[in-house]
Design a protein around this motif. Structure first.
Motif, PDB file in Angstrom:
ATOM      1  N   THR A 127     -14.902   2.737  -5.031  1.00  0.00           N
ATOM      2  CA  THR A 127     -14.371   2.739  -3.724  1.00  0.00           C
ATOM      3  C   THR A 127     -15.490   2.994  -2.824  1.00  0.00           C
ATOM      4  OG1 THR A 127     -12.412   3.594  -4.791  1.00  0.00           O
ATOM      5  CG2 THR A 127     -12.363   3.509  -2.508  1.00  0.00           C
ATOM      6  N   LEU A 148      -8.636  -2.693   0.839  1.00  0.00           N
ATOM      7  CA  LEU A 148      -8.604  -2.192  -0.510  1.00  0.00           C
ATOM      8  C   LEU A 148      -9.112  -0.588  -0.399  1.00  0.00           C
ATOM      9  CD1 LEU A 148     -10.639  -3.602  -3.761  1.00  0.00           C
ATOM     10  CD2 LEU A 148     -10.674  -1.416  -3.253  1.00  0.00           C
ATOM     11  N   GLU A 173       0.729  -1.212  -0.006  1.00  0.00           N
ATOM     12  CA  GLU A 173       0.074  -0.229  -0.070  1.00  0.00           C
ATOM     13  C   GLU A 173       0.949   1.131  -0.076  1.00  0.00           C
ATOM     14  OE1 GLU A 173      -2.647  -0.502   3.227  1.00  0.00           O
ATOM     15  OE2 GLU A 173      -3.730  -2.026   2.231  1.00  0.00           O
ATOM     16  N   HIS A 218      -5.837  -6.869  -3.116  1.00  0.00           N
ATOM     17  CA  HIS A 218      -6.864  -6.787  -2.146  1.00  0.00           C
ATOM     18  C   HIS A 218      -8.250  -7.260  -2.655  1.00  0.00           C
ATOM     19  CE1 HIS A 218      -4.607  -5.320   1.302  1.00  0.00           C
ATOM     20  NE2 HIS A 218      -4.520  -4.146   0.566  1.00  0.00           N
ATOM     21  N   ARG A 219      -8.391  -6.716  -4.147  1.00  0.00           N
ATOM     22  CA  ARG A 219      -9.510  -7.152  -4.873  1.00  0.00           C
ATOM     23  C   ARG A 219      -9.378  -8.884  -5.078  1.00  0.00           C
ATOM     24  NH1 ARG A 219     -10.400  -2.772  -8.229  1.00  0.00           N
ATOM     25  NH2 ARG A 219     -11.879  -2.036  -6.573  1.00  0.00           N
ATOM     26  N   ASP A 277      -1.705   1.136  -6.257  1.00  0.00           N
ATOM     27  CA  ASP A 277      -2.578   0.508  -7.388  1.00  0.00           C
ATOM     28  C   ASP A 277      -2.238  -1.042  -7.368  1.00  0.00           C
ATOM     29  OD1 ASP A 277      -3.398   2.997  -8.093  1.00  0.00           O
ATOM     30  OD2 ASP A 277      -1.872   3.302  -9.807  1.00  0.00           O
ATOM     31  N   ARG A 280      -6.911   2.653  -1.470  1.00  0.00           N
ATOM     32  CA  ARG A 280      -7.309   3.755  -2.265  1.00  0.00           C
ATOM     33  C   ARG A 280      -6.967   5.067  -1.496  1.00  0.00           C
ATOM     34  NH1 ARG A 280      -7.380   3.136  -7.751  1.00  0.00           N
ATOM     35  NH2 ARG A 280      -9.310   1.458  -8.223  1.00  0.00           N
ATOM     36  N   VAL A 313      -4.503  -2.478  -4.651  1.00  0.00           N
ATOM     37  CA  VAL A 313      -5.875  -2.306  -4.783  1.00  0.00           C
ATOM     38  C   VAL A 313      -5.974  -3.737  -5.370  1.00  0.00           C
ATOM     39  CG1 VAL A 313      -7.853  -1.580  -6.058  1.00  0.00           C
ATOM     40  CG2 VAL A 313      -6.288  -0.038  -4.691  1.00  0.00           C
TER      41      VAL A 313
END
Length: 979
Positions: free
Chosen positions: A818, A804, A770, A781-782, A775, A808, A778
């Motif tokens: 988000t 996530l 992070e 995490h997704r 990016d 962001r 993210v």
């Protein structure tokens, strides 16, 4: 000071370590270099060996640590004596054989100035100038802005912080006592209420609180304070409040202290026996127990015979205590004193009939008049003692059959009994159960035996020796006697021998006296099954049991186990501090463990530890289910344990973890190599508890051991689980670069064989990314959230979505997706009924709202998160909420509220040892006071934040703080980063 011309050096250890020359602060360098400086400063005037410096800095030293130490010393020398000529000797930081010595002038160290103020205050108080004493105590305590040696790493600093904090609390207590004496009882009561909550085991604080409340007419509150103290001491330590607290409680109830009648004067007989043995000249400690015995024996005759019973394990000092205590009351028994060693512990107990004959002769009875039958001798004995004032000491009693015939019938007499057995049916007036000596009393005894100079020369080594002795008076006396007879020995030599558990007992011997022989006496009285019980109970490292854990180790029903445990208590080889709770002294454990290794087959020993591991594994999985409902990792195949633990609330889980976690970590250390798969799974099941209570520092060395053991055994699934926990723990304490390699390894190992752990590792890897690549974080995490959703793991999906959102927030902006994901994580945790998850989700959502410019909605979200966490839970989450509230209030120009929340956040971050959050709190506090037009204070807080961030290697987060220091203004976005 020498080497600096006319310049003047000053040092401070009370708070952050500081040094200055002529009022100008010096930069003491890196944390490790500051740690070296702290040792030299606190040991100033004495030689500090290079080995001492190495052990002070590192539990696990690096390669060639002496070279590192020399480098630090070289830098400190040039800092303290700038312009030093190459051909001149160093004057301040000198070389001595094998090490170094720092020379400080008088009045240059704040700790010594503090001690001088305190000493003067005590002199004033003793002279009756209580107001002057109180003023000096205030002045001394004002020198202490925060915990001593704040930010200094290493074992030495940790030990010194604890020692200095105890000293500070002593002075705080003395100041409050002065306030009470001066009549400032209302103010004192307010402060004491808070202190007694923070330090609940300091009985002096409870005493002063009761006194202050009582003197302000708040008798009900004073009595309630006593009841709280009584419950706490009974629950935590299994003891009653001390005599002073009990007496104050009685005085408040009666409104006046009861008067003490003096014993009646009874005429002496010409041939009164005087059989009490001498008391040891160097008896030390046990002041409260001594006073209770003396008080009971000095009372006038009552309706019933006064009986004092002193019990405890072998070597606890029962006989010494009694001999010391009775000396001052002998005059109250002018008709004589009788004494007998009943030999109850050595397997050949004295015959009570023979003892009665001996007593009768001492009382003047002729042999021809002494009956042959036991009952007739006992009757004659009681007749001879009727109307007499005789003290009878029955030392080392075996059981009631031995004691009962030796009890006189006259209440004018008194009896003192010592025994390893509890003698539960003995009708006592006073029962004292002796445990280990408190550390301060053990140190005083040790000092009396070997002399203050040797202890002061090696204080840390003396502490190590006493820790190895476990506070057992016999062990302390043996070691002290050995050292006293060998003045040329160093304490360090003996401490190294005692550190080896396998040979510790063999070192605890002098002449023909040994600690081991004391234990062997009780062990020899046991049947085979009870002996094996003790041996198996000695296998786990922790030595403390409730009935369930003992039953698991022994593989038997609780009722059978309890019978055997009570039998061990009866011979003094176990202690029972509370109902169905048992404790094995460290030295007894070493004695019994060695016998287990010699006697019991390996398979039996491993099975015993495996059953205990299974019991904890089931409980840990249950704790995971309660804290993280809906998380499927807790459904991992678990052993079947009859009557497995069930928890109905998070509070029950936290109470269990608070009482069991240390034991579990010790067991994991023991079983990592022999039960690797279960050890790794148990470690994984602790994840929720560790996150909830933020106890990562404790688990790092254990997780390292389990991971390495799994790697050695080529157990890839277990290694993956252990690496995941280890990586997460390192990340949580800010050691991000170390965490990276373990999380990467966990991903590799779990990809094809452990679905939940793989998704959890993706989530952890995203957390690590992070700060550097939001990016990519993210995406990770997704991916974790998608895998969790497919597996039906709603809890993990919610956590991944929360992270996530966090990624962001660290990126450049918040889009509508988000916002939707933030709302979904809130909804997931609400559906699961997970209060802790909801709290963190609302916290994250508050950050999203704040970034979108909805300040009032963000404040509401943070406040809702605080309500869900609850007082006393998850300090680091509460800290985060308070810090974000501070930022939000700063941006909405509510400055007083901003400062208040930042200060609370800072205290909570320190309490949870979360350094990144501490930096955030310092930064938020700087922003808040900057908004109040206090630029100097703001810069101080920002600099502290920057120091912490650099210390933990959080360089990317440091940029925002550096920008503040450059511009002198807060960042308009508020937050620095997020934990």
């Amino acid at each position: 000071m020498g080497g600096t011309g006319t310049s003047r050096l000053h040092f401070a250890v009370l708070g952050r370590l500081r040094a200055s020359r002529d009022g100008r602060e010096l930069d003491l360098g890196s944390p490790q270099q500051r740690a070296v400086a702290s040792v030299l400063i606190l040991r100033h005037g004495r030689a500090v060996s290079r080995d001492d410096l190495v052990s002070a800095l590192w539990d696990a030293p690096p390669r060639r640590p002496e070279t590192v130490v020399r480098t630090y010393v070289w830098r400190l020398r040039h800092l303290l004596e700038p312009g030093h000529a190459p051909d001149e000797p160093w004057r301040v930081l000198r070389s001595v054989p094998g090490g170094y010595s720092l020379r400080l002038s008088e009045g240059t160290l704040d700790w010594e100035l503090f001690e001088q103020q305190v000493a003067e205050a005590r002199i004033r108080g003793a002279a009756g100038d209580t107001a002057g004493a109180r003023h000096l105590f205030d002045t001394a305590l004002a020198m202490w802005p925060e915990p001593a040696l704040t930010g200094i790493p290493g074992p030495f600093a940790e030990a010194e912080r604890s020692r200095l904090e105890e000293r500070r609390l002593d002075v705080v207590e003395a100041r409050l006592e002065a306030m009470v004496d001066l009549g400032e009882c209302a103010d004192a009561a307010t402060e004491l209420t808070s202190l007694a909550e923070i330090h609940p085991l300091r009985e002096g604080l409870h005493y002063l609180l009761m006194q202050a409340l009582h003197r302000t007419g708040r008798q009900g509150e004073a009595l309630a304070a006593y009841r709280r103290a009584h419950r706490l001491l009974a629950r935590e330590l299994g003891i009653e409040p001390n005599a002073r607290l009990q007496q104050l409680h009685a005085d408040i109830l009666d409104r006046t202290a009861p008067s003490v009648r003096q014993p009646e004067v009874v005429s002496r007989q010409e041939r009164a026996p005087r059989q009490i043995p001498y008391a040891v000249a160097d008896f030390t400690g046990r002041a409260e127990e001594t006073e209770r015995i003396r008080h009971t024996l000095s009372q006038p005759p009552a309706q019933a015979l006064p009986i004092v019973l002193v019990t405890g394990m072998g070597g606890a000092g029962k006989t010494s205590l009694v001999m010391h205590s009775v000396q001052s009351v002998l005059a109250a028994y002018p008709d004589g004193q009788l004494y007998v060693d009943l030999r109850g512990a050595d397997g050949t107990p004295a015959d009570p009939g023979t003892v009665l004959a001996s007593f009768l002769r001492a009382l003047g009875e002729r042999d021809s008049y002494i009956p042959t039958e036991l009952d007739e001798r006992a009757a004659l004995y009681r007749s001879r003692l009727a109307q007499q004032r005789v003290l009878i000491v029955l030392d080392n009693a075996a059981d009631m059959d031995q004691v009962t015939p030796l009890l006189p019938g006259a209440p004018t007499c008194a009896v003192v009994v010592t025994s390893r057995s509890g003698l539960a049916t003995l009708p006592v007036s006073l029962r004292i159960v002796l445990g280990a000596l408190p550390s301060a009393e053990a140190l005083r005894l040790f000092t009396r035996l070997i002399g203050a100079a040797r202890v002061e020369a090696e204080p840390r080594t003396a502490h190590r020796i006493l820790t190895a002795c476990g506070g057992l008076p016999l062990a302390v006396r043996i070691i002290g006697s050995r050292l006293a007879a060998r003045p040329e020995w160093s304490l360090a030599d003996l401490a190294e021998r005692l550190a080896d558990e396998q040979h510790r007992l063999s070192e605890l011997t002098v002449d023909t006296v040994t600690v081991e022989s004391s234990f062997a006496l009780g062990y020899g009285q046991l049947d085979d099954l009870t002996r094996q019980t003790l041996r198996l109970l000695a296998l786990p490292a922790h030595g403390v049991y409730d009935l369930r854990t003992a039953s698991a180790v022994l593989d038997m029903p609780a009722k059978t186990a309890k019978t055997l445990l009570e039998r061990l208590v009866g011979v003094g080889l176990l202690e029972s501090p509370a109902l169905e709770r048992y404790r094995c002294h460290d030295l007894v454990r070493l004695f019994a463990r060695r016998l287990a290794l010699e006697t019991d087959p390996q398979q039996l020993r491993h099975a015993a530890l495996g059953r205990l591991l299974d019991l904890y594994l089931v409980a840990a999985a249950e704790s995971y289910r309660v804290i993280r409902p809906g998380h499927t990792v807790a459904q991992t195949a678990l052993p079947v344990v009859p009557g497995g633990t069930r928890f109905d609330s998070v509070n029950e889980v936290l109470a269990w973890s608070a009482s069991s976690l240390d034991d579990i970590l010790m067991l994991l250390t023991q079983t990592a190599a022999t039960h690797t798969d279960r050890a790794a799974t148990l470690l994984l099941m602790l994840d929720a508890v560790l996150m909830h209570a933020h106890l990562w520092h404790q688990v790092i060395p254990v997780a390292t051991l389990v991971a390495d053991a799994a790697a050695h055994a080529h157990d890839r699934r277990s290694e993956g689980r252990a690496r995941y926990i280890l990586g997460g723990a390192l990340a949580e304490v800010g050691r991000l670069s170390e965490a990276e390699k373990h999380v990467a390894r966990a991903l590799e190992l779990s990809r094809q064989r452990d679905g939940d752990v793989y998704a959890m590792s993706l989530n952890a890897q995203g957390f690590l990314d992070e700060s550097f690549d939001p990016d990519r974080a993210v995406l990770l995490h997704r991916q974790a959230a998608d895998l969790a959703r497919q597996a039906g793991n709603l809890s993990l999906e919610g956590m991944a979505l929360g992270n996530l959102v966090q990624a962001r927030l660290r990126g450049e902006g918040i889009d509508e997706l988000t916002v939707a994901e933030s709302q979904r994580q809130v909804e997931l945790f609400r559906r699961l009924g997970d209060r802790s998850g909801q709290a963190i989700a609302h916290y994250r959502h508050g950050q999203v709202l704040a970034r979108r410019g909805s300040g009032s909605e963000a404040i509401a979200a943070y406040q809702h998160a605080l309500e869900l966490v609850g007082e006393g839970e998850q300090d680091f989450v509460r800290a985060a909420c308070h810090v974000r509230l501070s930022e939000a209030y700063t941006l909405t120009h509510q400055r007083e509220e901003a400062v208040q929340h930042a200060e609370v956040g800072l205290l909570l971050a320190r309490a949870s040892r979360h350094q990144l959050m501490e930096a955030l709190a310092q930064c938020a506090l700087g922003d808040a006071v900057s908004a109040m037009d206090r630029p100097r204070d703001a810069r101080g807080h920002w600099r502290t934040a920057l120091e912490i961030l650099h210390h933990i290697g959080a360089q990317s987060q440091a940029g925002s703080v550096e920008a503040r220091l450059t511009s002198g203004m807060p960042d308009a976005r508020g937050a620095v980063s997020d934990p």
